[in-house]
Design a protein around this motif. Structure first.
Motif, PDB file in Angstrom:
ATOM      1  N   GLN A   1       0.831  -1.198   0.000  1.00  0.00           N
ATOM      2  CA  GLN A   1       0.000   0.000   0.000  1.00  0.00           C
ATOM      3  C   GLN A   1       0.871   1.255   0.000  1.00  0.00           C
ATOM      4  N   ASP A   2       1.944   1.222   0.810  1.00  0.00           N
ATOM      5  CA  ASP A   2       2.860   2.373   0.860  1.00  0.00           C
ATOM      6  C   ASP A   2       3.480   2.617  -0.512  1.00  0.00           C
ATOM      7  N   LEU A   3       3.836   1.521  -1.176  1.00  0.00           N
ATOM      8  CA  LEU A   3       4.439   1.654  -2.509  1.00  0.00           C
ATOM      9  C   LEU A   3       3.424   2.253  -3.475  1.00  0.00           C
ATOM     10  N   ALA A   4       2.190   1.728  -3.426  1.00  0.00           N
ATOM     11  CA  ALA A   4       1.147   2.253  -4.322  1.00  0.00           C
ATOM     12  C   ALA A   4       0.950   3.743  -4.072  1.00  0.00           C
ATOM     13  N   ASP A   5       0.899   4.138  -2.784  1.00  0.00           N
ATOM     14  CA  ASP A   5       0.729   5.558  -2.446  1.00  0.00           C
ATOM     15  C   ASP A   5       1.881   6.391  -3.007  1.00  0.00           C
ATOM     16  N   ALA A   6       3.108   5.848  -2.831  1.00  0.00           N
ATOM     17  CA  ALA A   6       4.289   6.589  -3.296  1.00  0.00           C
ATOM     18  C   ALA A   6       4.267   6.724  -4.810  1.00  0.00           C
ATOM     19  N   VAL A   7       3.874   5.642  -5.501  1.00  0.00           N
ATOM     20  CA  VAL A   7       3.839   5.683  -6.962  1.00  0.00           C
ATOM     21  C   VAL A   7       2.791   6.695  -7.433  1.00  0.00           C
ATOM     22  N   HIS A   8       1.628   6.668  -6.803  1.00  0.00           N
ATOM     23  CA  HIS A   8       0.586   7.626  -7.175  1.00  0.00           C
ATOM     24  C   HIS A   8       1.067   9.061  -6.924  1.00  0.00           C
ATOM     25  N   ALA A   9       1.754   9.244  -5.806  1.00  0.00           N
ATOM     26  CA  ALA A   9       2.227  10.593  -5.467  1.00  0.00           C
ATOM     27  C   ALA A   9       3.247  11.085  -6.483  1.00  0.00           C
ATOM     28  N   ILE A  10       4.156  10.198  -6.851  1.00  0.00           N
ATOM     29  CA  ILE A  10       5.217  10.633  -7.777  1.00  0.00           C
ATOM     30  C   ILE A  10       4.637  10.867  -9.176  1.00  0.00           C
ATOM     31  N   ALA A  11       3.620  10.056  -9.538  1.00  0.00           N
ATOM     32  CA  ALA A  11       2.968  10.272 -10.835  1.00  0.00           C
ATOM     33  C   ALA A  11       2.176  11.595 -10.812  1.00  0.00           C
ATOM     34  N   ALA A  12       1.520  11.836  -9.672  1.00  0.00           N
ATOM     35  CA  ALA A  12       0.765  13.085  -9.553  1.00  0.00           C
ATOM     36  C   ALA A  12       1.681  14.287  -9.667  1.00  0.00           C
ATOM     37  N   ALA A  13       2.937  14.103  -9.255  1.00  0.00           N
ATOM     38  CA  ALA A  13       3.901  15.207  -9.343  1.00  0.00           C
ATOM     39  C   ALA A  13       4.473  15.337 -10.752  1.00  0.00           C
ATOM     40  N   GLY A  14       4.036  14.470 -11.671  1.00  0.00           N
ATOM     41  CA  GLY A  14       4.452  14.622 -13.071  1.00  0.00           C
ATOM     42  C   GLY A  14       5.436  13.588 -13.581  1.00  0.00           C
ATOM     43  N   ALA A  15       5.695  12.550 -12.810  1.00  0.00           N
ATOM     44  CA  ALA A  15       6.649  11.538 -13.272  1.00  0.00           C
ATOM     45  C   ALA A  15       5.942  10.476 -14.114  1.00  0.00           C
ATOM     46  N   ALA A  16       6.697   9.890 -15.024  1.00  0.00           N
ATOM     47  CA  ALA A  16       6.184   8.762 -15.806  1.00  0.00           C
ATOM     48  C   ALA A  16       6.606   7.483 -15.089  1.00  0.00           C
ATOM     49  N   VAL A  17       5.638   6.596 -14.877  1.00  0.00           N
ATOM     50  CA  VAL A  17       5.966   5.367 -14.132  1.00  0.00           C
ATOM     51  C   VAL A  17       5.650   4.158 -15.005  1.00  0.00           C
ATOM     52  N   LEU A  18       6.629   3.251 -15.087  1.00  0.00           N
ATOM     53  CA  LEU A  18       6.436   2.007 -15.842  1.00  0.00           C
ATOM     54  C   LEU A  18       6.659   0.847 -14.869  1.00  0.00           C
ATOM     55  N   VAL A  19       5.623   0.028 -14.702  1.00  0.00           N
ATOM     56  CA  VAL A  19       5.685  -1.058 -13.719  1.00  0.00           C
ATOM     57  C   VAL A  19       5.563  -2.391 -14.449  1.00  0.00           C
ATOM     58  N   SER A  20       6.553  -3.249 -14.254  1.00  0.00           N
ATOM     59  CA  SER A  20       6.480  -4.577 -14.857  1.00  0.00           C
ATOM     60  C   SER A  20       6.194  -5.580 -13.747  1.00  0.00           C
TER      61      SER A  20
END
Lengths: 553, 246
Positions: free
Chosen positions: B167-186
């Motif tokens: 859950q912490d990872l999901a929150d962090a990923v959402h936060a970083i994407a919201a800040a404008g980062a592109a995220v690619l998860v395999s």
């Protein structure tokens, strides 16, 4: 260089000391590290004492080093270039370096310099360690250390250059290029050897021949790059040493500049190389020896299931299957042992073909030597707890008593070791002709309990003092100290057992009216009882081994 | 942000990835799925510049990963599968290393906050080889996030994490994407991917077989039920159980 890489390099000694401190946690850690240090210290002390006691002529030492130094370096470089790792090509990076540094904003050159600097640290440690043993062949201690450090740096750069060249031109082209270069060097040495053989009188000694060979023009040409390093090692005074060290440093600097200038895209080959090394390392860890690095296992062979024997049968069967599927490693190990009696007997046959007694004497010298060597090299056939560190928890979960597990683990290697010793002894005795062939099978009877004792001691020590190899452990004095400690303990236990068995034999010999057979039987009975006791101790150590706590280093 | 144009990777005769076209825009979280050997890790490694494309072009924030590798890498962070940490560095020292590699200043407060967020604050001085797999994973994630990357690549990030860690990872990923980062998860954990990602790219045998949001992918396979899960779409795309609509 990237500050992160500098930070990693600067912290390396601190991290090494931190690792050492961690090992000192607990009484066992203190004892192991302490005993290892004492053994290493003793070895160093013995070398230093020998160095101080000998007073050779510095000029003579210098002359010898000047002659043989370049030749040695040429041989070592050629051997390094034909080693499997070198043939594979690629620089080795640890998994953490690949995972962390490869995706980081670090240029290829920076990463290469980091690799060179990291290896240089290891080479410096290796050179200091080597200096302890070869120091007495150098006129000065500082020349010895400087010469060795610079020579090892240069050798490392040659190997790194070869890896980068492979990455730059591809493995398909690099292989023939390397073979051609090595063939040219070999041709020069062979041509020199033939010429020297023609010119020297037939009774010239080996040293004189080697000296003449090293002075031959063809050999001097191919060994020319190594001369400054040999001259640094052979320097008789500070000025001499410094002057040649400067020349050597220029060569090292030139090699480094070439390496950096090459700027080959080595990342993929490094990735392959590192994955390959990790796979081999896993095999070494699983197989317990460098021989385990040999090729893929043959899965076509198997062995029939053994009876249950209280659970020991299936355990032993699994190890038997492993032995059969590592047949190449086992046969290589056997061949390596057979080389020694073959050399001794071969030399005896050539030098005194008519002397039957001489050949027999040589056989009696070779036989105990090779039996001791087989006891020393059991690591090569460690198909027991030594390859099962990661399976202890699984073995513990089986519905089998610890004693049966210990017996099942020890038995296959004990039988294999006894069989190898029997084969070697039979061959030697057949050549020597002192034991009629029909009696040869009887030899196996005394060999088996001894081999069981050796294997049980190996297993006991591996469970009490787990030790596993890492690629950089070659220069790790602590790890080498631990290996020496393990060897010392092994021989101490086996020595005590041999003394007790011999005493029992001697007592029975006199009590039974000086008959040899009862004495031998008594000694064997003692060894067999010791086997039971040792297997029980292995079972206790197996129960005490905590997979969560014991991290083999 | 991440642009993959006709990326092909060959190993001798074997084609690991074949003419892959893919884009991950700023603020997007894209899931990369595919069976074993589909080319997911090869693609991630090529984007990080570890592997060289046999042909094609990959750019990160406009920088070609082959010709401007340092500039491209400066924007991205990569958390590999079962991240290999330096065994003799502590958790905090991994963050120090990352800060130095990426040339960060005044990063300590963010580093401490990340450790706090991922429940590693009390493990700050623990050596990496004394950590459990989940904690190693969290350490690698913290080290990857400390420089606030504009492109984040995660290979099997949920493996070894407990539910709180996931859950912490999901929150962090959402936060970083919201800040404008592109995220690619395999990942193979399609359920996790479904909750985490906004778009999905499915590979099979090194080729792109599906690319779109869940609704778009669902629409491509009319034989699937209207509420088909990502797993069902995945099987349809990779095993040919359902035919895509023309």
């Amino acid at each position: 260089m990237n500050p992160g890489l500098v930070w990693l390099l600067r912290g390396a000694p601190k991290r090494y000391l931190r690792g050492l401190r961690r090992k000192l946690r607990g009484v066992k850690g203190v004892l192991v590290v302490g005993a290892s240090l004492v053994l290493v210290g003793f070895l160093v002390f013995a070398q230093v004492v020998q160095m101080l006691r000998e007073h050779p002529d510095p000029q003579e030492l210098a002359a010898r080093a000047r002659i043989f130094g370049p030749l040695w370096m040429l041989v070592i470089t050629a051997l390094s270039l034909v080693s499997p790792a070198s043939r594979r090509g690629g620089l080795y990076f640890r998994p953490a370096e690949i995972g962390t540094l490869f995706p980081a904003p670090v240029s290829r050159r920076e990463l290469l310099l980091y690799h060179v600097a990291g290896r240089a640290m290891i080479q410096t440690a290796s050179a200091l360690w080597l200096a302890v043993f070869v120091g007495r062949h150098a006129p000065t201690w500082y020349g010895c250390i400087l010469g060795l450090v610079l020579a090892l740096f240069f050798l490392q750069l040659v190997l790194q250059g070869s890896a980068l060249l492979t990455a730059a031109i591809g493995r398909r082209l690099a292989r023939p290029a390397r073979v051609l270069a090595l063939l040219l060097v070999a041709a020069a040495v062979v041509a020199g050897g033939i010429d020297v053989g023609r010119r020297l009188p037939p009774d010239a000694g080996v040293l004189a021949q080697a000296e003449a060979l090293s002075q031959h023009v063809a050999v001097r040409i191919v060994s020319a790059p190594f001369v400054p390093f040999a001259r640094t090692f052979a320097g008789t005074g500070p000025l001499d040493v410094l002057a040649w060290a400067a020349v050597s440093a220029l060569l090292v600097g030139g090699a480094l500049a070439l390496l950096v200038r090459l700027d080959a895209a080595y990342e993929e080959s490094a990735l392959d190389m590192s994955a390959d090394v990790r796979r081999k390392l896993e095999r070494i860890r699983a197989g317990g020896s460098a021989l385990a690095m040999m090729g893929p296992r043959r899965t076509g062979f198997s062995v029939p299931a053994l009876p249950h024997w209280g659970g020991a049968g299936p355990i032993a069967w699994r190890q038997c299957v492993e032995i059969v599927r590592h047949a190449r490693a086992v046969l290589t190990s056997l061949a390596l042992l057979l080389v020694w009696p073959a050399i001794v007997l071969g030399v005896m046959h050539v030098t005194a073909p008519e002397d039957g007694e001489g050949v027999a004497a040589a056989g009696y010298v070779a036989l105990p030597l090779v039996l001791v060597l087989s006891i020393l090299s059991t690591q090569n056939i460690g198909f027991d707890f030594r390859r099962d560190y990661d399976r202890i928890a699984f073995l513990r979960s089986l519905p089998v008593t610890p004693f049966a597990i210990a017996a099942g683990q020890v038995a296959p290697v004990a039988v294999l070791l006894a069989a190898m010793q029997w084969l070697i002894a039979s061959l030697v005795l057949l050549v020597v002709g002192t034991l009629p062939a029909p009696y040869l099978p009887l030899l196996f009877v005394p060999l088996l309990p001894v081999a069981w004792a050796v294997t049980a001691v190996d297993n006991l020590l591996c469970l009490l003092l787990p030790a596993r190899f890492e690629p950089d452990d070659a220069a790790n004095v602590g790890f080498m100290g631990k290996l020496m400690l393990l060897m010392f303990l092994k021989f101490a236990v086996l020595g005590v057992l041999a003394v007790v068995a011999a005493l029992a034999g001697v007592v029975v010999y006199f009590v039974a009216g000086r008959h040899l057979a009862p004495a031998v039987l008594a000694a064997l009975l003692v060894v067999t009882c010791a086997d039971v006791l040792l297997t029980w101790l292995v079972a206790l150590a197996f129960v005490a081994y905590d997979p969560a706590r014991e991290t083999p280093d | 942000m991440i642009v993959v144009e006709r990326f092909t990777k060959r190993y001798d005769e074997r084609v690991a990835v074949d003419a892959l076209e893919m884009r991950v825009a700023a603020g997007e979280i894209v899931g990369l799925a595919g069976p074993n050997g589909a080319g997911k890790t090869t693609t991630l490694r090529a984007i990080t510049g570890i592997l060289r494309p046999s042909s094609g072009r990959i750019t990160v924030d406009g920088h070609d990963v082959v010709t401007e590798p340092v500039a491209a890498k400066r924007c991205l962070a990569f958390v590999p599968d079962d991240p290999p940490l330096f065994p003799s560095l502590t958790v905090w020292e991994h963050l120090v290393l990352a800060s130095k590699l990426y040339g960060l200043r005044d990063w300590e407060a963010r580093g401490a906050a990340l450790l706090e967020q991922f429940d590693l604050a009390d493990r700050r001085d623990t050596l990496a080889d004394e950590l459990s797999r989940g904690m190693r994973q969290k350490t690698a994630i913290c080290a990857a996030l400390v420089h606030e990357p504009r492109a984040l690549l995660l290979d099997e990030p949920q493996m070894g994490l407990d539910p709180r860690g996931q859950q912490d990872l999901a929150d962090a990923v959402h936060a970083i994407a919201a800040a404008g980062a592109a995220v690619l998860v395999s990942t193979h954990q399609l359920d996790d991917l479904e909750d985490l990602c906004t778009r999905f790219v499915i590979l099979r045998g090194g080729r792109l077989v599906a690319d779109g949001t869940r609704d778009e992918l669902r629409a491509r396979y009319p034989e699937l039920p209207a509420d088909a899960s990502l797993k069902e779409i995945f099987f349809a795309a990779t095993e040919g159980g359902a035919r895509p609509a023309a």
